[in-house]
Design an enzyme around this catalytic site. Structure first.
Site, PDB file in Angstrom:
ATOM      1  CB  SER A 125     -49.190 -18.844  12.629  1.00 16.33           C
ATOM      2  OG  SER A 125     -47.879 -18.327  12.819  1.00 16.33           O
ATOM      3  CE1 TYR A 149     -42.358 -21.204  11.000  1.00 12.77           C
ATOM      4  CE2 TYR A 149     -43.574 -19.272  11.699  1.00 12.77           C
ATOM      5  CZ  TYR A 149     -43.191 -20.155  10.711  1.00 12.77           C
ATOM      6  OH  TYR A 149     -43.643 -19.976   9.428  1.00 12.77           O
ATOM      7  CB  THR A 175     -43.640 -24.840  10.824  1.00 10.46           C
ATOM      8  OG1 THR A 175     -45.062 -24.831  10.738  1.00 10.46           O
ATOM      9  CG2 THR A 175     -43.066 -24.422   9.478  1.00 10.46           C
ATOM     10  CE  LYS A 228     -47.902 -25.283   7.122  1.00  8.17           C
ATOM     11  NZ  LYS A 228     -46.949 -24.246   6.727  1.00  8.17           N
ATOM     12  CG  HIS A 252     -43.468 -21.953   4.691  1.00  4.60           C
ATOM     13  ND1 HIS A 252     -43.060 -22.444   5.904  1.00  4.60           N
ATOM     14  CD2 HIS A 252     -43.979 -20.716   4.968  1.00  4.60           C
ATOM     15  CE1 HIS A 252     -43.302 -21.554   6.849  1.00  4.60           C
ATOM     16  NE2 HIS A 252     -43.865 -20.499   6.306  1.00  4.60           N
TER      17      HIS A 252
HETATM   18  C1  LIG Z   1     -48.802 -14.610   4.489  1.00  4.25           C
HETATM   19  C2  LIG Z   1     -48.376 -16.011   4.876  1.00  4.25           C
HETATM   20  C3  LIG Z   1     -47.852 -16.245   6.134  1.00  4.25           C
HETATM   21  C4  LIG Z   1     -47.504 -17.548   6.515  1.00  4.25           C
HETATM   22  N1  LIG Z   1     -47.094 -17.791   7.803  1.00  4.25           N
HETATM   23  C5  LIG Z   1     -46.865 -19.071   8.199  1.00  4.25           C
HETATM   24  C6  LIG Z   1     -46.599 -19.370   9.560  1.00  4.25           C
HETATM   25  O1  LIG Z   1     -46.589 -18.506  10.430  1.00  4.25           O
HETATM   26  N2  LIG Z   1     -46.363 -20.675   9.875  1.00  4.25           N
HETATM   27  C7  LIG Z   1     -46.371 -21.677   8.948  1.00  4.25           C
HETATM   28  O2  LIG Z   1     -46.149 -22.843   9.278  1.00  4.25           O
HETATM   29  N3  LIG Z   1     -46.655 -21.410   7.649  1.00  4.25           N
HETATM   30  C8  LIG Z   1     -46.918 -20.148   7.272  1.00  4.25           C
HETATM   31  N4  LIG Z   1     -47.262 -19.895   5.967  1.00  4.25           N
HETATM   32  C9  LIG Z   1     -47.381 -21.025   5.015  1.00  4.25           C
HETATM   33  C10 LIG Z   1     -48.808 -21.573   5.026  1.00  4.25           C
HETATM   34  O3  LIG Z   1     -49.099 -22.225   6.231  1.00  4.25           O
HETATM   35  C11 LIG Z   1     -49.000 -22.594   3.901  1.00  4.25           C
HETATM   36  O4  LIG Z   1     -48.026 -23.606   4.002  1.00  4.25           O
HETATM   37  C12 LIG Z   1     -48.941 -21.966   2.500  1.00  4.25           C
HETATM   38  O5  LIG Z   1     -49.475 -20.672   2.500  1.00  4.25           O
HETATM   39  C13 LIG Z   1     -49.700 -22.850   1.520  1.00  4.25           C
HETATM   40  O6  LIG Z   1     -49.640 -22.357   0.233  1.00  4.25           O
HETATM   41  P1  LIG Z   1     -50.768 -21.402  -0.437  1.00  4.25           P
HETATM   42  O7  LIG Z   1     -50.562 -20.040   0.161  1.00  4.25           O
HETATM   43  O8  LIG Z   1     -50.400 -21.438  -1.867  1.00  4.25           O
HETATM   44  O9  LIG Z   1     -52.104 -21.962  -0.097  1.00  4.25           O
HETATM   45  C14 LIG Z   1     -47.626 -18.609   5.587  1.00  4.25           C
HETATM   46  C15 LIG Z   1     -48.154 -18.353   4.324  1.00  4.25           C
HETATM   47  C16 LIG Z   1     -48.548 -17.067   3.963  1.00  4.25           C
HETATM   48  C17 LIG Z   1     -49.156 -16.842   2.601  1.00  4.25           C
END
Ligand SMILES: Cc1cc2nc3c(=O)[nH]c(=O)nc-3n(C[C@H](O)[C@H](O)[C@H](O)COP(=O)(O)O)c2cc1C
Length: 377
Positions: A125, A149, A175, A228, A252
């Site tokens: 990320s 982002y 994303t 994404k 997300h």
């Molecule tokens: C703590 C946290 C931070 C996240 N930060 C980002 C991020 O910086 N960029 C992004 O595209 N998705 C981010 N996501 C989404 C994840 O990439 C992913 O789409 C999502 O966690 C998938 O679902 P799951 O947590 O149920 O496996 C984040 C998710 C979590 C849990």
């Protein structure tokens, strides 16, 4: 990718009899809970508003049952696949997570190394430390993607794409489901704002993002592009029209738009629209081997792991990430074998059947042995 010794489950040791500290995936969650303060914990488990989208991710997975075939000689089962021109031990990417440094002093470097040691992919990320160059240096051989982002103008985007190519990232991801930052009510109720959010700038660029940026990258750069946050066939089609190589089906983890569909309910319409013209990643609620098998059988090429990655990292750092992937692999291999398949190539939609979910979905519902004390806001 680091060809680490394959720590296959030792078939001579009865499950539960080894001295490994983590033998079930839920054990990472229990340890992470003990290691994290309430704000860090909420950052992982929380989602947007009513958290309905997040629960639907689990519900959608639970509404799929298997149709196993038998008497097919499954004495050797292999969970590996070939993607991005290399062999992966599982079709799994550790999804982009911001502020990983909250969970481990080395942040995303630990996750990239842990994924590389196992033989899975890592997507970094743009809002996780120690950043693009340092993560590349920490895990030079890992299969790495960079997720941005967009918080600047075209020159900002081009600079990051160029640096990703220079640092051997195998794919570049935008994303696109975060035009507006959602209401994370666990934080609001505590009157808490994460440090990195206080420092964030460029939100207007994120709001104004459109397909022109996709075209800019596709016209000028050769690196495979991953979008994404695709949740409809219509947008998948526009991505295809732009020549996007990877469509990443995601909501997300339910952390953005509330009342969205579960990712596994969205996946079939994307697979139908794409018709093999692009590869497909999917995430949202995936935390068991059976979940991964369901996604690949439904037509996805790679599965993203979000929260489970955070728990493993918070529980045991880089080694925890690798161990978590080993346990996922153990579950995948047993699932494939019990389906009568010796590899992912042998499974498809015919292995699946609609079913009634048997439990109430929650962020923990894949782990019925886990008992987490509720926190009141
Ligand atoms: C703590 C946290 C931070 C996240 N930060 C980002 C991020 O910086 N960029 C992004 O595209 N998705 C981010 N996501 C989404 C994840 O990439 C992913 O789409 C999502 O966690 C998938 O679902 P799951 O947590 O149920 O496996 C984040 C998710 C979590 C849990």
């Amino acid at each position: 990718m680091n060809e680490a010794p394959r720590i296959r489950p030792n078939r001579n040791v009865e499950l539960g009899a080894s001295d490994e500290p983590f033998q079930n995936l839920h054990e990472f969650i229990r340890k992470a809970r003990a290691n994290l303060n309430q704000n860090a914990w909420d950052y992982i488990v929380g989602a947007a508003e009513t958290e309905t989208t997040m629960r639907r991710n689990r519900m959608a997975l639970d509404e799929i049952a298997f149709r196993p075939r038998v008497l097919r000689d499954v004495s050797k089962v292999d969970g590996s696949v070939e993607l991005f021109g290399r062999k992966m031990r599982l079709p799994v990417v550790l999804a982009p997570v911001g502020a990983l440094e909250i969970f481990d002093p080395h942040g995303a470097a630990s996750v990239a190394r842990g994924a590389g040691a196992f033989g899975a992919a890592h997507m970094l990320s743009s809002v996780s430390d120690p950043g693009l160059e340092k993560v590349a240096q920490a895990a030079p051989d890992a299969l790495r993607f960079y997720q941005l982002y967009v918080r600047g103008d075209d020159a900002f985007v081009e600079d990051v794409v160029s640096r990703s190519i220079k640092n051997s990232y195998a794919g570049f991801c935008l994303t696109v489901d975060t035009a507006h930052y959602s209401r994370r009510e666990r934080d609001i109720a505590k009157r808490y704002v994460r440090e990195s959010r206080l420092r964030a700038t460029g939100g207007d660029y994120q709001k104004g993002l459109n397909w022109k940026t996709v075209k800019l990258i596709k016209d000028k750069y050769k690196i495979p592009l991953i979008i994404k946050g695709i949740a409809t066939a219509e947008d998948a089609q526009i991505a295809l029209d732009h020549g996007v190589e990877w469509i990443y089906v995601s909501n997300h983890g339910g952390r953005q738009l509330d009342h969205g569909r579960g990712a596994m309910h969205v996946l079939p319409e994307i697979v139908d629209a794409v018709k093999g013209r692009a590869k497909i990643m999917v995430d949202g609620g995936f935390c068991r081997g059976t979940d991964i098998v369901k996604a690949i059988a439904s037509g996805a090429d790679m599965v993203g792991i979000g929260r489970l990655q955070c728990w493993a990292l918070a529980a045991a750092g880089e080694a925890g990430v690798t161990r978590m992937l080993e346990l996922l692999e153990d579950e995948v291999l047993r699932c494939l074998g019990l389906l009568g398949a010796t590899s992912f190539a042998e499974i498809d939609k015919s292995c699946l059947h609609p079913a009634t979910a048997t439990n109430v979905p929650s962020v923990f519902s894949a782990f019925p042995l886990l008992d987490i004390e509720p926190y009141r806001y």
